[in-house]
Scaffold this active site. Structure first.
Site, PDB file in Angstrom:
ATOM      1  N   ASN A 184       0.855  -1.182   0.000  1.00 60.12           N
ATOM      2  CA  ASN A 184       0.000   0.000   0.000  1.00 60.12           C
ATOM      3  C   ASN A 184       0.888   1.228   0.000  1.00 60.12           C
ATOM      4  OD1 ASN A 184      -1.466   2.332   1.424  1.00 60.12           O
ATOM      5  ND2 ASN A 184      -3.141   0.916   1.015  1.00 60.12           N
TER       6      ASN A 184
ATOM      7  N   SER B 232      -5.080  -0.207  -2.810  1.00 61.60           N
ATOM      8  CA  SER B 232      -5.521   1.141  -2.493  1.00 61.60           C
ATOM      9  C   SER B 232      -6.692   1.052  -1.529  1.00 61.60           C
ATOM     10  CB  SER B 232      -5.950   1.884  -3.765  1.00 61.60           C
ATOM     11  OG  SER B 232      -6.289   3.221  -3.476  1.00 61.60           O
ATOM     12  N   GLU B 233      -6.653   1.861  -0.454  1.00 63.97           N
ATOM     13  CA  GLU B 233      -7.630   1.675   0.614  1.00 63.97           C
ATOM     14  C   GLU B 233      -9.066   2.013   0.240  1.00 63.97           C
ATOM     15  OE1 GLU B 233      -5.088   5.257   2.206  1.00 63.97           O
ATOM     16  OE2 GLU B 233      -4.737   3.503   0.960  1.00 63.97           O
ATOM     17  N   ASN B 234      -9.286   2.617  -0.928  1.00 63.36           N
ATOM     18  CA  ASN B 234     -10.675   2.862  -1.342  1.00 63.36           C
ATOM     19  C   ASN B 234     -11.278   1.658  -2.063  1.00 63.36           C
ATOM     20  OD1 ASN B 234      -8.748   3.656  -3.396  1.00 63.36           O
ATOM     21  ND2 ASN B 234     -10.442   4.442  -4.593  1.00 63.36           N
TER      22      ASN B 234
ATOM     23  N   SER C 272     -11.209  -3.393   2.481  1.00 67.87           N
ATOM     24  CA  SER C 272      -9.842  -2.922   2.281  1.00 67.87           C
ATOM     25  C   SER C 272      -9.118  -2.751   3.604  1.00 67.87           C
ATOM     26  CB  SER C 272      -9.873  -1.590   1.519  1.00 67.87           C
ATOM     27  OG  SER C 272      -8.571  -1.095   1.321  1.00 67.87           O
TER      28      SER C 272
END
Length: 512
Positions: A316, A339-341, A381
């Site tokens: 990440n 990606s955290e979204n 996520s």
């Protein structure tokens, strides 16, 4: 005598004798409404409003725009990752004064949001992005609270996050409440209370008339969990289809959670257009020889950071410099970027003309997907992140302490929110945390210190620091110099480092 089947017993009451009556009733009960007035019917004041979206992706603009025209709806507590851009999304309800409190992870570049917060116009309950997703998911699942590793030892635990300022922005009138701490397996966790919404506004790409929703690309983000949580869920759909046109296995938000559906009438937009390196360089005559001194520093840091990747690892990358590191990956190294979204398997930036508003990264930039990529909601996520499934995270930093404490989200008087940073460093035992930053700030003050002076992102979480002058490892909470820039010296590094450090007997020169 054999008893009659369900179909046989009820077939005489319908001309559709081949279908069970229950199925016929469900199949004809449409939740579609024709106007926004119908969609927002019974939505009143004093509500907790959940709004999906991340940046400009998946934002229910049609419904938000309609709420702006209903000034009688006031005293809203709005729950959303951020408030969109100035003049867009929830920001409009801030301007009208309909929102009196935000529960968000990030202010971002929204000047309206920032000004109202810093001048006492609204309350802001800053919440780490993963905690925000999990608090909403817990509320949707009927779980009143849970323990999280995120924010231990920070202002979140201590109850020092500013909730409301006075009109001058200098005095804090209200602060967050301290968190209860419990220890499990030798590790501390904070008690986080669930969020329960009254009304949820959701945007989906495809919705059938029963309410089954399918989200496209990264637009799932917070939409699915918001939709599952509220007492009243209203979905705006880009495409309204008949039951059966969405495969059962493709339903992200089942119809049981959805109350009303309306056609979306607002166009999709992109916040940050980012193109592939070939397109970027073809439109610019700049080269490394014409870079400024600051850009040269950043280039050195990024190229050195690219050496941190290990083949086959899950990674990440934070916003800014870290996102550029994959451009310098060795040819024999392949990593999976998360990606955290809600994306796993990020590809390169798109070529011009191929950008997609439903494919953005955590920095709101246009991206592509690699073969074998997967998409999911923000709650999934951050579950990956907290549980240590991510092998490496590379983040920017404002300050790093000699013991590995990190500060990278707030300055005195300039608190804009932590986004997902606190979540990303919450499991350093499983996820290696590397910080990239310039060695000194713009006023030539050290950024590596004995103790951080700014609000902490995490305690004792950093494994390695990469700057334009040196590379340090943090071993047993001690700072060790392991690499040095060929144009620097140990004397210069000592002068520009605000903490004592040891020099590795195997000290090397940084090679990029």
């Amino acid at each position: 005598m054999k008893s009659p089947t369900f179909t046989t017993r009820f077939s005489k009451f319908s001309k559709f004798s081949k279908l069970p009556l229950l199925y016929r009733c469900l199949a004809t009960k449409s939740k579609v409404v024709q106007t926004t007035d119908e969609a927002l019917a019974d939505v009143g004041s004093n509500i907790t409003l959940l709004s999906g979206g991340f940046g400009l992706s998946g934002v229910p603009d049609t419904l938000i725009n309609a709420m702006v025209k209903k000034p009688e709806i006031t005293n809203i507590v709005a729950v959303s990752n951020n408030a969109g851009l100035d003049g867009r999304g929830l920001s409009q309800l801030l301007v009208t004064g309909q929102i009196t409190k935000m529960i968000s992870s990030y202010i971002g570049s929204n000047r309206t949001f920032e000004k109202l917060y810093l001048t006492g116009g609204i309350d802001l309950e800053l919440t780490p992005q993963g905690n925000l997703a999990e608090r909403v998911r817990a509320g949707a699942a009927g779980i009143p609270a849970y323990y999280s590793p995120v924010g231990v030892g920070t202002w979140l635990e201590e109850g020092k996050l500013p909730v409301r300022y006075d009109s001058s922005g200098e005095k804090i009138l209200k602060q967050s409440k301290p968190r209860e701490v419990r220890t499990f397996g030798g590790k501390n966790y904070l008690l986080e209370e669930a969020i329960q919404g009254d009304v949820a506004l959701v945007k989906a790409y495809k919705v059938d008339t029963l309410g089954n929703c399918w989200f496209r690309g990264a637009a799932n983000n917070f939409n699915s969990i918001m939709g599952k949580n509220a007492k009243l869920t209203i979905v705006e759909a880009e495409h309204i289809v008949e039951p059966g046109e969405i495969k059962p296995e493709d339903v992200h938000l089942p119809a049981i959670y959805v109350d009303r559906i309306i056609q979306s009438t607002t166009p999709k937009d992109i916040e940050i257009f980012k193109y592939s390196e070939s397109d970027e360089t073809s439109s610019s005559s700049s080269s490394e020889k014409t870079l400024s001194a600051s850009e040269l520093k950043r280039s050195k840091i990024i190229r050195r950071a690219a050496q941190e990747f290990k083949d086959g690892s899950f990674v990440n990358l934070g916003i800014g410099m870290p996102t550029l590191a994959p451009n310098y990956l060795p040819k024999d190294i392949h990593v999976v970027l998360q990606s955290e979204n809600g994306l796993l398997g990020l590809g390169p930036y798109p070529k011009k003309g191929q950008e997609d508003p439903d494919l953005i990264n955590a920095g709101k930039e246009t991206v592509t997907l690699e073969p074998g990529a997967s998409l999911f909601g923000s709650e999934e996520s951050f579950a990956m992140i907290r549980s240590g499934k991510i092998d490496l995270t590379i983040l920017g930093g404002l300050q790093v302490a000699a013991n590995g404490d990190l500060a990278n989200w707030g300055l005195p008087g300039r608190v804009k929110g932590m986004g997902g940073a606190m979540d990303l460093v919450s499991n350093p035992a499983n996820t290696r945390v590397v910080v990239v930053m310039e060695h000194v700030d713009k006023k030539n003050r050290p950024k590596i210190l004995e103790q951080c002076q700014f609000p902490l992102t995490g305690q004792r979480c950093v494994s390695r620091i990469i700057t334009d002058l040196a590379v340090f490892d943090i071993i047993n909470e001690k700072l060790v110099l392991i690499e040095i820039d060929p144009e620097s010296s140990i004397e210069e590094i000592r002068e520009k480092t605000g903490a004592k450090f040891n020099v590795s007997p195997e000290l090397k020169t940084i090679s990029i």
